[in-house]
Design an enzyme around this catalytic site. Sequence first.
Site, mmCIF file in Angstrom:
data_model
loop_
_atom_site.group_PDB
_atom_site.id
_atom_site.type_symbol
_atom_site.label_atom_id
_atom_site.label_comp_id
_atom_site.label_asym_id
_atom_site.label_seq_id
_atom_site.Cartn_x
_atom_site.Cartn_y
_atom_site.Cartn_z
ATOM 1 N N HIS A 1 -12.030 -4.501 2.191
ATOM 2 C CA HIS A 1 -12.525 -3.189 1.776
ATOM 3 C C HIS A 1 -11.831 -2.743 0.491
ATOM 4 O O HIS A 1 -12.422 -2.766 -0.588
ATOM 5 C CB HIS A 1 -12.310 -2.181 2.910
ATOM 6 N N LEU A 2 -10.550 -2.384 0.605
ATOM 7 C CA LEU A 2 -9.835 -1.943 -0.582
ATOM 8 C C LEU A 2 -8.507 -2.650 -0.753
ATOM 9 O O LEU A 2 -7.682 -2.235 -1.546
ATOM 10 C CB LEU A 2 -9.613 -0.427 -0.535
ATOM 11 N N CYS B 1 -5.789 1.538 6.755
ATOM 12 C CA CYS B 1 -6.168 2.439 5.666
ATOM 13 C C CYS B 1 -7.464 3.167 5.977
ATOM 14 O O CYS B 1 -7.517 4.393 5.944
ATOM 15 C CB CYS B 1 -6.323 1.647 4.367
ATOM 16 N N HIS B 2 -8.523 2.414 6.303
ATOM 17 C CA HIS B 2 -9.806 3.062 6.548
ATOM 18 C C HIS B 2 -10.437 2.606 7.851
ATOM 19 O O HIS B 2 -11.628 2.815 8.069
ATOM 20 C CB HIS B 2 -10.764 2.812 5.379
ATOM 21 N N GLY B 3 -9.674 1.925 8.676
ATOM 22 C CA GLY B 3 -10.145 1.607 10.007
ATOM 23 C C GLY B 3 -11.141 0.486 10.089
ATOM 24 O O GLY B 3 -12.196 0.630 10.720
#
Lengths: 63, 310
Positions: B255-256, B274-276
Amino acid sequence: MALAKSVYNLLFRRTSTFAITIMVGAVFFERIFDQGGDAIFEQMNHGKLWKHIKHNYENKDEE
Amino acid sequence: MIRNFTCDVITHSLRHAFECPVCSTQGRCSKPQLAAKMMSLAARSGAFSPYMQATAFTVAGPLKALVPGVVVKTEKILLNPKKQFLCRESLNGQSPKTGPSVTVSINGCAGVRFAHTDVRIPDFSDYRRPEVLDPKKSSQDSSESRRTFSYLVTGATTMVGVYAAKTVVTQFVSSMSASADVLALSKIEVKLSDIPEGKNMTFKWRGKPLFVRHRTEKEIATEAAVNIAELRDPEHDKDRVINPSWVIVLGVCTHLGCVPIANAGDFGGYYCPCHGSHYDASGRIRKGPAPLNLEVPYYEFPDEDTVVVG
């Protein structure tokens, strides 16, 4: 003049021998140029390079 | 037939048989500005004379007689300053078109003689070698040394050029093939017996975290049974592993770029805090914002106990 004439007739007159002369000359020129450059570098940095101070750090007992 | 007696620029040194009615001299004529024709030829040709004459019109020229005549009336040249002087247009009707005339094109007559006595030859002595400065000396005497020198300079320049080209090419080629120590840094060797079953270990490989996971039999069976159709990035488990016991993936969330936490998340694999994003035990994305599965690097097993990544 005789040398110049013989050099011309022997090496420069034909394109084939001229090219060979250039190639062989480039090999010798490379040796002279590279080694001369290294020699100048070492002379300018004398006493600073590892091979000049190596004997100070070698252990005597190993010898 | 006055014109039969006028003198020509070219033939003005001819002696006239009669007194020239134009310049009134017997013998050498001093009026070269009046060009007419070959006197004797035209005089003898009789009825053919209009066709035999070389020039029928007066051409004003800058030539002056080398030896002036006895009587020199005037130095003035009668010229019409408005008339175009010695160009193709002005001479078009004056050069001969009939008889013994030479043409260079359909209407381009070549019978006009341009006498360029004022053209200066440039001085090239600054550019000449000292051996050939003297125009009276034979250049062949010094040709040997000049020739040898030219070839010597050419050869030496080419030699240096060859050396430079060889050096540049060598540098580029040697930078393309990395040396052994650089290649050795790009690999990592992992001892597999240090990793117990069901555990995940993280290594640093090329500046990135590398996950090496020893899966249990239950995990292997679970991942192999996953329906590919319900995956976001469909990949079968056996395409992602060489040995089913070992999952080796890059620990970078797709993702990131966060580092996921091992043995966490809804699917028992990895979980990115971070964003699950939830990854399963094969490193495949199952839930969350990440679009792709965890990347599998190239690796091989040299023997049972070690794996070499890179």
